[in-house]
Design a protein around this motif. Structure first.
Motif, mmCIF file in Angstrom:
data_model
loop_
_atom_site.group_PDB
_atom_site.id
_atom_site.type_symbol
_atom_site.label_atom_id
_atom_site.label_comp_id
_atom_site.label_asym_id
_atom_site.label_seq_id
_atom_site.Cartn_x
_atom_site.Cartn_y
_atom_site.Cartn_z
ATOM 1 N N ALA A 1 0.807 -1.248 0.059
ATOM 2 C CA ALA A 1 -0.142 0.146 -0.076
ATOM 3 C C ALA A 1 0.873 1.177 0.034
ATOM 4 O O ALA A 1 2.035 1.312 0.512
ATOM 5 C CB ALA A 1 -1.055 0.015 1.111
ATOM 6 N N ALA A 2 0.436 2.195 -0.765
ATOM 7 C CA ALA A 2 0.974 3.736 -0.598
ATOM 8 C C ALA A 2 1.144 4.289 0.747
ATOM 9 O O ALA A 2 0.269 4.045 1.668
ATOM 10 C CB ALA A 2 0.444 4.707 -1.730
ATOM 11 N N VAL A 3 2.045 4.800 1.049
ATOM 12 C CA VAL A 3 2.480 5.190 2.415
ATOM 13 C C VAL A 3 1.600 6.713 2.389
ATOM 14 O O VAL A 3 1.984 7.559 1.512
ATOM 15 C CB VAL A 3 3.950 5.553 2.693
ATOM 16 N N LEU A 4 1.025 6.758 3.402
ATOM 17 C CA LEU A 4 -0.179 7.973 3.538
ATOM 18 C C LEU A 4 0.570 9.191 4.491
ATOM 19 O O LEU A 4 1.265 8.740 5.410
ATOM 20 C CB LEU A 4 -1.294 7.586 4.542
ATOM 21 N N SER A 5 0.554 10.454 3.983
ATOM 22 C CA SER A 5 0.945 11.514 4.791
ATOM 23 C C SER A 5 0.557 11.631 6.246
ATOM 24 O O SER A 5 -0.614 10.915 6.470
ATOM 25 C CB SER A 5 0.969 12.430 4.249
ATOM 26 N N SER A 6 0.979 12.390 7.209
ATOM 27 C CA SER A 6 0.595 12.129 8.501
ATOM 28 C C SER A 6 -0.891 12.907 8.538
ATOM 29 O O SER A 6 -1.681 12.242 9.182
ATOM 30 C CB SER A 6 1.645 12.996 9.334
ATOM 31 N N ALA A 7 -1.000 14.098 7.492
ATOM 32 C CA ALA A 7 -2.427 14.627 7.509
ATOM 33 C C ALA A 7 -3.605 13.778 7.245
ATOM 34 O O ALA A 7 -4.730 13.458 7.770
ATOM 35 C CB ALA A 7 -2.453 16.111 7.159
ATOM 36 N N THR A 8 -3.029 13.052 6.018
ATOM 37 C CA THR A 8 -4.016 12.176 5.294
ATOM 38 C C THR A 8 -4.365 11.200 6.380
ATOM 39 O O THR A 8 -5.633 10.566 6.417
ATOM 40 C CB THR A 8 -3.525 11.463 4.079
ATOM 41 N N ARG A 9 -3.334 10.477 6.982
ATOM 42 C CA ARG A 9 -3.468 9.332 7.682
ATOM 43 C C ARG A 9 -4.595 9.817 8.881
ATOM 44 O O ARG A 9 -5.588 8.958 9.321
ATOM 45 C CB ARG A 9 -2.354 8.812 8.304
ATOM 46 N N SER A 10 -4.290 10.934 9.812
ATOM 47 C CA SER A 10 -5.163 11.348 10.652
ATOM 48 C C SER A 10 -6.560 11.625 10.131
ATOM 49 O O SER A 10 -7.579 11.011 10.757
ATOM 50 C CB SER A 10 -4.665 12.666 11.150
ATOM 51 N N THR A 11 -6.729 11.971 9.006
ATOM 52 C CA THR A 11 -8.183 12.331 8.417
ATOM 53 C C THR A 11 -8.816 10.901 8.304
ATOM 54 O O THR A 11 -9.946 10.839 8.502
ATOM 55 C CB THR A 11 -7.950 13.057 7.112
ATOM 56 N N HIS A 12 -8.170 10.253 7.722
ATOM 57 C CA HIS A 12 -8.736 8.751 7.418
ATOM 58 C C HIS A 12 -9.064 8.119 8.633
ATOM 59 O O HIS A 12 -10.076 7.294 8.670
ATOM 60 C CB HIS A 12 -7.760 8.064 6.431
ATOM 61 N N LEU A 13 -8.188 8.182 9.485
ATOM 62 C CA LEU A 13 -8.280 7.668 11.022
ATOM 63 C C LEU A 13 -9.598 8.000 11.693
ATOM 64 O O LEU A 13 -10.619 7.279 11.976
ATOM 65 C CB LEU A 13 -7.405 7.836 11.701
ATOM 66 N N SER A 14 -9.821 9.236 11.440
ATOM 67 C CA SER A 14 -10.954 9.920 12.052
ATOM 68 C C SER A 14 -12.308 9.558 11.319
ATOM 69 O O SER A 14 -13.542 9.190 11.958
ATOM 70 C CB SER A 14 -10.815 11.466 11.823
ATOM 71 N N GLU A 15 -12.125 9.384 9.937
ATOM 72 C CA GLU A 15 -13.412 9.206 9.227
ATOM 73 C C GLU A 15 -13.781 7.526 9.520
ATOM 74 O O GLU A 15 -14.892 7.241 9.681
ATOM 75 C CB GLU A 15 -13.001 8.986 7.655
#
Length: 837
Positions: free
Chosen positions: A680-694
């Motif tokens: 899987a592609a490595v997510l940026s910290s901000a993107t990962r935080s957004t997806h975790l919240s979602e």
């Protein structure tokens, strides 16, 4: 041995040595022995006896008892053998004359207790434990114990006889392995004394007229060749092969099954793998002389071996095919189909005699069919099977069983009378008929196969078990034909068979017998699962009444049938939307209530567990495979299912709900790129935080954590274990180190909490409708992501995981607890003699 056990041991030994004291449960003694086996593997046996003199005193006291119990004496014999396995401890016990008193002629051998099988078994097991060094072998030979062991080979107790045989095997292999500093030759003087005595006894037994002695010796040799593959076994065979071959030349051969066991045991050893080995001459002799009912197992065993000479393989295959060839020739067949054999290896008169006799015909055919079926599943068969004639012979047998075959000889008339209505042969023939479906040559005889299968499926005389076998064989043929490269060439014939099949299936679904309805539904489920991608199959299926009848069986009075109907409808529903999308479908065919609603109703209201378990299994499959009805609103679907499962009292339904939750959580995390995947592609910290919240919000909307936390508190361990595993995995994804640090810096409690705190939190969640302020786990509802995350961080999941995986008797399994239990139960037997049942 720890100090606490050392302090308790004298009291326990005093109890065991006192005939007036009664140990209420013999399993205590077994656990006691297991404990000492473990101790002697890690500690010095001699040191154990020296530091705990009560053990030696126990052995001495039991020997002095006038009337010890058989269980106590057996225990002492086995305990002494465990200690005597150490040579230093053996010498210690021998100096005190305890070994000769227990295992010699003056001991239990000459007492009335020898009549007890438990005492004889304890004597043999004690001897077996002891023989781990040369001193024990010399002792055994000098005290004339070998003759006793020979006698015990024929003991009326199967346990004693088996233990005696294992002891003799151990003695022979151990004496030769420990002696073998140079290659052993055939001369007597080169063999150890113990081995010489054993081999002389085996030779004498093989040359005797006693059938029991011959079988005992053959069984002993079978075990020896099976467990030991040293070079001396070849020398042993060269010495014993002559009397064994002589046994084959007797008329009749009395020890046929034992000889087969021996030859198969030897043939699997690399010592005898050479094609020029004399073993194969003996095997050839056995294939020629053994009764057809005995030789089948040898033939199929030989055919599985890659090292077997080709000539022996061909002979073995001919032996297996001969009964089938006789059946084929006994019925009138078209001239274009040849027989199975060009020549007869054995005298066919013997096979014909067995087939003509009611008591042997069915047995011979069932054995032959089972052996031939076994060969069908071998990945590499060293010989070519004549598949078309074999298939024809199987169909002929099935025809004989229902009176459709036309006898062509006197033998055919007899076989016809014997096999008519024979369920055993029908089952065996249908098994191999299904196994033969994967051969490419099946299309030549496909019409006859379809005809005989339909006869069995529609016959009212077909028993439920035979009907199930018929369904299984039909499924294998249809699946095999659909996967064959030439499937389009035979589609017209297959389509007609399917139309006839669904007409039969309609009747079977309306059978008054629930077993028949259940088998029909199971068959339909598998058929749809394997063939649902075939357009022609779908058209034939939905032109019949089978789907409607299947739906009606959701309300069957029998719970097993309802469960099978649920599973079948789960598969059919994948096809329903494809058919309904096509033009020309009338509105009358549209269901008044969707299948999803029907299954949810069953999950919530059915009084039996089987249908509810079936529903949750179907829902898991739907979620995994992306069922259209699930994809419409996955969150609503999962939420409603978890809500229904949460109130179910059946632990298997709850376990199924947890699997559904696991699949949903994995799909959600994977869709958002959060699943642990090396590609899987490595997510940026901000993107990962957004997806975790979602993802967290999605889980809260479906009340996933409320369900998982509730299951973690469940009284059924499998449910709690599964919930704990899922929560640990989610914690690893959702609660990374940064979120933990954030919680700590905000002043939130990170103290690990247990089940009691979690149960109290769940009660509060259920009483609040609105989410509470951020960061307070005690005032946060199950739909508040921050409160849920805090609970997930706070509960000691790792500690609960260790606790749940620990066995329920982990405290009671300690040696100290065992000794305490023995002392606690002494004397209670007389007080509790009343039968509580």
């Amino acid at each position: 041995m720890d100090r606490e056990c050392s302090q308790l041991l004298p009291s326990v030994c005093a109890v065991l040595a006192d005939s007036r004291q009664l140990v209420a449960d013999d399993t205590f003694l077994e656990k006691f022995l297991d404990w000492f086996k473990t101790l002697t593997e890690t500690e010095s046996s001699l040191l154990l006896l020296q530091e705990n003199p009560c053990l030696t005193e126990l052995i001495t006291c039991v020997l002095k008892l006038k009337d010890p119990s058989s269980s106590t004496l057996s225990f002492i014999l086995r305990l002494t053998g465990i200690f005597a396995a150490s040579e230093s401890c053996f010498q210690y016990l021998q100096q005190r004359e305890l070994l000769i008193s227990l295992f010699g002629e003056v001991g239990p051998l000459s007492s009335a207790l020898w009549e007890e099988a438990s005492v004889r078994s304890g004597w043999v097991q004690g001897m077996h434990s002891m023989v781990q060094h040369q001193s024990a072998l010399y002792f055994l030979c000098n005290c004339e114990a070998i003759d006793v062991i020979f006698t015990l080979q024929g003991d009326p107790s199967l346990f004693v006889a088996s233990a005696a045989n294992q002891l003799l095997v151990h003695m022979l292999t151990f004496s030769l392995q420990s002696f073998q500093t140079k290659p052993v030759n055939i001369k007597d003087c080169d063999w150890p004394i113990c081995a010489q005595k054993l081999i002389v006894h085996i030779e004498e037994s093989l040359k005797s007229n006693s059938a029991s002695r011959i079988k005992q010796s053959l069984k002993l040799l079978t075990s020896v060749f099976g467990c030991c593959h040293d070079l001396w076994t070849e020398v042993l065979w060269s010495r014993l092969s002559e009397p064994i071959v002589y046994l084959l030349e007797e008329e009749p051969v009395h020890a046929g099954h034992s000889l087969v066991d021996l030859f198969l045991s030897m043939a699997r050893s690399h010592v005898f793998s050479c094609p020029e080995c004399s073993l194969w001459t003996s095997v050839t002799c056995a294939l020629e002389h053994l009764n057809p009912a005995q030789v089948g197992r040898l033939a199929v065993g030989v055919l599985k071996l890659q090292e077997c000479p080709q000539a022996v393989r061909i002979q073995a295959l001919s032996v297996l095919l001969q009964p089938m060839d006789c059946v084929l020739k006994a019925a009138s067949q078209p001239l274009e189909y040849p027989g199975l054999l060009n020549r007869s290896v054995n005298d066919s008169a013997t096979v014909e005699t067995l087939l003509s006799c009611r008591s042997s015909c069915a047995n011979l055919l069932c054995q032959t069919l089972a052996h031939l079926e076994e060969l069908q599943y071998l990945t590499c068969l060293p010989v070519d099977l004549p598949h078309t004639p074999l298939l024809q012979s199987v169909v002929t047998i099935l025809q004989f069983c229902i009176g459709l075959a036309t006898p062509a000889s006197c033998l055919g008339n007899k076989i016809s009378r014997i096999l008519i209505g024979c369920f055993r042969v029908q089952r065996s023939a249908l098994d191999i008929l299904g196994a033969l479906s994967h051969w490419e040559s099946h299309s030549v005889f496909m019409g006859s196969v379809f005809d005989i299968l339909l006869e069995y499926l529609k016959s009212p005389d077909t028993s439920p078990t035979v009907l199930k076998k018929s369904f299984q064989a039909t499924l294998k043929w249809l699946v095999s034909l659909s996967e064959a490269p030439s499937s389009k060439d035979h589609w017209q014939q297959t389509e007609q068979f399917l139309r006839d099949l669904f007409l039969v299936l309609q009747k079977r679904l309306c059978s008054p017998y629930w077993e028949v309805r259940d088998s029909a539904l199971e068959f339909l489920t598998l058929l749809v699962k394997h063939l649902r991608e075939k357009e022609g199959f779908r058209q034939v299926l939905f032109s019949s009444e089978v789907p409607k009848l299947t739906e009606d069986l959701l309300e069957d009075p029998e719970s097993y049938v309802r469960a099978s109907a649920v599973t079948a409808m789960g598969q059919l529903s994948f096809l329903t939307h494809l058919i309904s999308e096509k033009p020309g479908v009338e509105n009358g065919n549209v269901k008044e209530k969707s299948i999803v609603a029907q299954l949810k109703e069953i999950l919530s209201t059915d009084s039996e567990g089987f249908p509810r378990r079936a529903v949750i299994s179907v829902f898991i499959d739907w979620l995994r495979e992306g069922h259209p009805d699930v994809l419409k609103d996955t969150e609503q679907f999962v939420s409603s299912v978890l809500q229904a499962v949460n109130s179910d009292l059946d632990w298997e339904v709850k376990a199924g709900g947890l699997e559904l939750a696991e699949v949903f959580s994995a799909q959600t995390l994977g869709r958002l790129g959060l699943a642990a995947c090396p590609y899987a592609a490595v997510l940026s910290s901000a993107t990962r935080s957004t997806h975790l919240s979602e993802s967290l919000q999605i889980f809260c909307r479906v009340k996933l954590f409320e369900f998982l936390f509730g299951a973690l508190c469940d009284c059924d361990r499998p449910v709690a274990q599964k919930a704990c595993d899922i929560l640990i995995a989610l914690k690893a994804e959702l609660c990374d180190e940064s979120s933990l640090k954030e919680g700590t810096s905000a002043g939130l409690s990170t103290e690990a909490r247990g089940i009691a705190w979690l149960e109290e939190t769940l009660r509060r969640w259920s009483s609040w409708a609105e989410p509470s302020p951020r960061g307070d786990a005690d005032k946060a509802g199950s739909q508040d992501p921050n409160g849920v995350l805090l609970v997930l961080r706070t509960v000691d999941l790792e500690g609960l995981h260790r606790s749940l995986n620990r066995s329920s008797d982990h405290i009671e399994k300690s040696p100290q607890s065992l000794l305490q239990d023995i002392l606690a139960t002494v004397g209670t037997l007389e007080e509790n003699e009343a039968d509580c049942y």
